[in-house]
Design an enzyme around this catalytic site. Structure first.
Site, short mmCIF file in Angstrom:
data_model
loop_
_atom_site.label_atom_id
_atom_site.label_comp_id
_atom_site.label_asym_id
_atom_site.label_seq_id
_atom_site.Cartn_x
_atom_site.Cartn_y
_atom_site.Cartn_z
N ASN A 113 -1.80 -9.78 8.84
CA ASN A 113 -1.50 -10.81 7.85
C ASN A 113 -0.68 -11.91 8.51
O ASN A 113 -0.34 -11.83 9.69
CB ASN A 113 -0.79 -10.21 6.63
CG ASN A 113 0.52 -9.56 7.01
OD1 ASN A 113 1.45 -10.22 7.44
ND2 ASN A 113 0.58 -8.24 6.87
N LYS A 154 9.31 0.23 -7.66
CA LYS A 154 9.74 0.77 -6.35
C LYS A 154 11.18 1.25 -6.36
O LYS A 154 11.71 1.61 -5.32
CB LYS A 154 9.53 -0.31 -5.28
CG LYS A 154 8.07 -0.80 -5.20
CD LYS A 154 7.79 -1.54 -3.92
CE LYS A 154 6.40 -2.16 -3.93
NZ LYS A 154 5.88 -2.41 -2.58
N LYS A 174 7.80 -5.11 -9.60
CA LYS A 174 7.96 -4.39 -8.32
C LYS A 174 9.33 -3.73 -8.24
O LYS A 174 9.47 -2.64 -7.70
CB LYS A 174 7.81 -5.37 -7.15
CG LYS A 174 6.40 -5.40 -6.61
CD LYS A 174 6.19 -6.42 -5.54
CE LYS A 174 4.71 -6.76 -5.54
NZ LYS A 174 4.39 -7.86 -4.66
N PRO A 181 1.46 4.31 3.48
CA PRO A 181 2.68 4.68 2.76
C PRO A 181 3.40 3.42 2.31
O PRO A 181 3.42 2.42 3.04
CB PRO A 181 3.51 5.44 3.81
CG PRO A 181 2.93 5.07 5.13
CD PRO A 181 1.49 4.74 4.90
N ASP A 182 3.95 3.43 1.10
CA ASP A 182 4.77 2.31 0.65
C ASP A 182 6.21 2.62 1.05
O ASP A 182 6.86 3.49 0.46
CB ASP A 182 4.64 2.13 -0.87
CG ASP A 182 5.34 0.86 -1.33
OD1 ASP A 182 6.46 0.56 -0.83
OD2 ASP A 182 4.79 0.15 -2.18
N ILE A 183 6.68 1.93 2.07
CA ILE A 183 7.97 2.27 2.69
C ILE A 183 9.12 2.02 1.71
O ILE A 183 10.03 2.83 1.58
CB ILE A 183 8.16 1.48 4.00
CG1 ILE A 183 6.98 1.76 4.95
CG2 ILE A 183 9.47 1.85 4.67
CD1 ILE A 183 6.87 0.80 6.11
N LYS A 200 -15.04 0.31 21.16
CA LYS A 200 -15.25 -0.98 20.53
C LYS A 200 -16.56 -0.96 19.73
O LYS A 200 -17.59 -0.52 20.24
CB LYS A 200 -15.32 -2.06 21.62
CG LYS A 200 -15.43 -3.45 21.06
CD LYS A 200 -15.57 -4.48 22.17
CE LYS A 200 -16.20 -5.72 21.60
NZ LYS A 200 -16.73 -6.60 22.61
N ASP A 253 -1.21 -2.92 2.99
CA ASP A 253 -1.32 -1.89 1.96
C ASP A 253 -2.36 -0.82 2.33
O ASP A 253 -2.31 0.29 1.83
CB ASP A 253 -1.72 -2.53 0.62
CG ASP A 253 -0.57 -3.36 0.05
OD1 ASP A 253 0.60 -2.96 0.24
OD2 ASP A 253 -0.83 -4.41 -0.57
N PHE A 300 11.18 -7.43 -0.74
CA PHE A 300 10.68 -8.79 -0.85
C PHE A 300 9.37 -8.73 -1.61
O PHE A 300 8.65 -7.73 -1.55
CB PHE A 300 10.45 -9.41 0.54
CG PHE A 300 11.65 -10.18 1.04
CD1 PHE A 300 12.84 -9.51 1.31
CD2 PHE A 300 11.60 -11.55 1.21
CE1 PHE A 300 13.96 -10.20 1.75
CE2 PHE A 300 12.71 -12.25 1.65
CZ PHE A 300 13.89 -11.58 1.93
N1 CTP Z 1 6.36 -2.67 1.19
C1 CTP Z 1 6.57 -1.52 1.91
N2 CTP Z 1 5.51 -0.74 2.26
C2 CTP Z 1 4.25 -1.07 1.89
C3 CTP Z 1 4.03 -2.25 1.14
C4 CTP Z 1 5.12 -3.03 0.80
O1 CTP Z 1 7.71 -1.23 2.25
N3 CTP Z 1 3.25 -0.29 2.24
C5 CTP Z 1 7.51 -3.48 0.79
C6 CTP Z 1 7.60 -4.82 1.45
O2 CTP Z 1 8.35 -4.76 2.65
C7 CTP Z 1 8.30 -5.64 0.40
C8 CTP Z 1 7.83 -5.05 -0.89
O3 CTP Z 1 7.40 -3.74 -0.56
O4 CTP Z 1 9.70 -5.46 0.44
C9 CTP Z 1 6.74 -5.79 -1.61
O5 CTP Z 1 5.60 -5.86 -0.86
P1 CTP Z 1 4.25 -6.54 -1.41
O6 CTP Z 1 3.23 -6.34 -0.38
O7 CTP Z 1 4.56 -7.90 -1.87
O8 CTP Z 1 3.99 -5.64 -2.67
P2 CTP Z 1 2.93 -4.55 -2.92
O9 CTP Z 1 3.64 -3.37 -3.44
O10 CTP Z 1 2.11 -4.33 -1.72
O11 CTP Z 1 2.10 -5.16 -4.09
P3 CTP Z 1 0.94 -6.28 -4.08
O12 CTP Z 1 0.32 -6.26 -2.73
O13 CTP Z 1 0.06 -5.85 -5.18
O14 CTP Z 1 1.63 -7.57 -4.40
#
Ligand code: CTP
Length: 391
Positions: free
Chosen positions: A207, A338, A334, A301-303, A285, A275, A320
Site C-alpha cells: 500500500n 478494536k 474502529k 492478524p489484526d495487531i 516466480k 488486511d 490510526f
Molecule cells: N491494524 C492492525 N493490524 C491489521 C490492520 C490494522 O494493527 N491487520 C491497525 C492499524 O495499524 C491502525 C488501525 O488498525 O492503527 C486501523 O487500520 P485500518 O486498516 O484503517 O482499519 P481496518 O481495521 O483494516 O479496517 P478497514 O480496512 O475496513 O478500514
C-alpha cells in the site's frame, strides 16, 4: 541552562535561525552565534547579536576574538554545537574535515556533540555526494536531523526544507537530554509503514504508506525521554535517534515483533497493515499464462485488536484509521471494535499518504477533537504531549 554554539550557514532558511535563537532562549538556554560568510548574505551579525545578547563571531582572523577567546575555547565552552541551516557545502566540508573558515575550524576543533539541521534544494539533498556526506557525518557521531518536505524558496518541491524551529529545539533538547523528558521511564511501542505480502519471490501486495507519520511519532516520544520500540514495515527512512528499530516485511512478522516487544506503557499502531495475505506465496516466480492467476487470500492478524484483547494490553492503546470518507464515523466504530483508547482518524482522500502534512481528528472516550492541518512532525509532537498527559 545549556550553552549552545549556533553556526548559521548560508541559505534562505537562515532567517529561521533567528526564531530558533528566540525559542532556545525562551527555554532557558544561552546561545552564542557564529555566522558564516554565506549566512551573512541572509542575516546580519547585528540581528543575531540582538537576539542572543552575545557577541557574534564571523572571522577566523579576527585577532581581537583570538586574543579574548580562541576558537578552540569557543568550541569547547558550549554543551552542544548546532549547525542551522547546514548547507550542502557546509556538510561536505564537515564530512571531509576541512577547516577553512571559523565555522569549520570550530567544528573540527570541538570535542562537544554536534547537531546539524540541513536546508538545501531537493536535488542537492538527494545528490549522491550529499547522501554520502550525511552518512559519513552520522557515522562520525554527528546528529543530522531530517529536513522537511514541501515547497521550497527555489520553486521546487521535496525534501530539503529546514525543519521548523520548534522541531529543531526538540531535537536539540533530546540530544542534550534536557527539556521536558515527560516520558522518561516509559516504554512506547510504535508500528509504522506498510506491510508487503508476497505473491511469489518477486511480487507482493503493498500500500501507499510512507511510514513518515509513524517515524515522526517514534521520534517525538523518544525526544520526550521514552524508550521506544519501532516496528517498521519496509521503508527506507532513517531510524529516529534513540529508537530501537525492528524491521519486518509482512503483517505476521509485524504481529510477532509487537508481541515480543510487550510489555509497553503505550502502543501507537500507525502501520498500514495489509488486511489480507496470499494463502501461500508461490515458491517460484509465476509465469505469464493465458489466464490471470487467481490469488487466494486469507485474513492477516489484526495487531491493534490483538493488543486490545491481550492480557498485556498497554495502558494506552492508540490506533490510526486511514479513511477516505465518513472519517469520524468509521474511526469511532474502529475504536470500539478494536478496544483502543484513542483512534487518530486520518483523511487520506488527499495526499496525506506520502505527503508532508496530515489533518487528523482524535477520537477518544470524550468525543472528537479536530486538529488543524499540520506537518507530520507537528502532529507527532502534539500526540506525544497527549500521550505524556495520559500516562
Ligand atoms: N491494524 C492492525 N493490524 C491489521 C490492520 C490494522 O494493527 N491487520 C491497525 C492499524 O495499524 C491502525 C488501525 O488498525 O492503527 C486501523 O487500520 P485500518 O486498516 O484503517 O482499519 P481496518 O481495521 O483494516 O479496517 P478497514 O480496512 O475496513 O478500514
Amino acid at each position: 541552562m545549556k550553552r549552545i554554539l549556533l553556526i548559521v550557514g548560508g541559505g534562505i532558511a537562515a532567517y529561521k535561525a533567528c526564531e530558533l535563537i528566540r525559542l532556545l532562549r525562551g527555554a532557558g538556554h544561552q546561545v552564542r552565534c557564529v555566522l558564516t560568510d554565506g549566512g551573512a548574505q541572509f542575516v546580519t551579525p547585528m540581528t543575531l547579536a540582538a537576539l542572543s545578547e552575545q557577541p557574534v563571531h564571523t572571522s577566523l582572523w579576527d585577532l581581537k576574538d583570538e586574543a579574548e577567546m580562541g576558537h578552540i575555547q569557543l568550541s569547547r565552552q558550549a554543551d552542544l554545537v548546532v549547525v542551522a541551516p547546514a548547507t550542502a557545502d557546509l556538510l561536505a566540508r564537515m564530512a571531509a574535515g576541512i577547516a577553512d573558515d571559523l565555522a569549520t575550524t570550530l567544528l573540527l576543533a570541538t570535542d562537544k556533540p554536534v547537531l546539524a539541521a540541513p536546508a538545501m534544494n531537493v536535488r542537492m539533498w538527494l545528490h549522491p555526494a550529499t547522501v554520502r556526506n550525511v552518512d559519513r557525518l552520522r557515522g562520525d557521531g554527528v546528529t543530522v536531523i531530517e529536513p522537511d518536505q514541501g515547497p521550497m524558496a527555489c520553486g521546487e518541491h521535496g525534501p530539503g526544507r529546514l525543519p521548523e524551529p520548534a522541531a529543531i529545539l526538540a531535537a536539540i533538547e533530546a540530544r542534550l537530554g534536557v527539556g521536558c523528558q515527560r516520558l522518561a521511564g516509559k516504554h512506547v511501542l510504535v508500528t509504522a509503514g506498510p506491510t508487503h505480502e508476497p505473491i511469489d519471490p518477486v511480487r507482493y501486495i503493498a500500500n501507499r504508506s510512507s511510514g513518515r507519520q509513524g517515524f515522526a511519532i517514534a521520534q517525538a516520544v523518544a525526544d520526550m525521554g521514552a524508550r521506544v520500540t519501532l516496528v517498521a514495515g519496509p521503508v527506507a527512512l532513517p531510524t529516529p535517534p534513540g529508537c530501537t528499530r525492528i524491521d519486518v516485511e509482512t503483517a505476521v512478522e509485524m504481529a510477532n515483533a509487537v508481541a515480543q516487544a510487550l510489555p509497553a506503557d503505550a502502543a501507537i499502531m500507525v502501520a498500514a497493515v495489509a488486511d489480507w495475505r496470499t494463502e501461500s506465496a508461490a515458491g517460484q516466480k509465476l509465469k505469464k499464462a493465458a489466464m490471470a492467476p487467481a490469488l487466494a487470500l486469507v485474513p492477516n492478524p489484526d495487531i491493534l485488536a490483538m493488543l486490545g484483547q491481550s492480557p498485556h494490553r498497554p495502558r494506552l492503546l492508540v490506533g490510526f484509521a486511514a479513511e477516505t470518507e465518513r472519517v469520524v464515523e468509521h474511526a469511532t466504530a474502529k475504536r470500539a471494535a478494536k478496544n483502543a483508547d484513542w483512534i487518530v482518524a486520518n483523511d487520506v482522500s488527499g495526499d496525506a499518504m506520502g505527503g508532508n502534512d496530515n489533518r487528523v481528528q482524535l477520537v477518544t472516550a470524550d468525543g472528537v477533537e479536530h486538529w488543524p492541518q499540520l506537518p507530520k512532525m507537528a502532529v507527532a509532537q502534539r500526540l506525544a504531549e497527549r500521550i505524556a498527559d495520559a500516562l
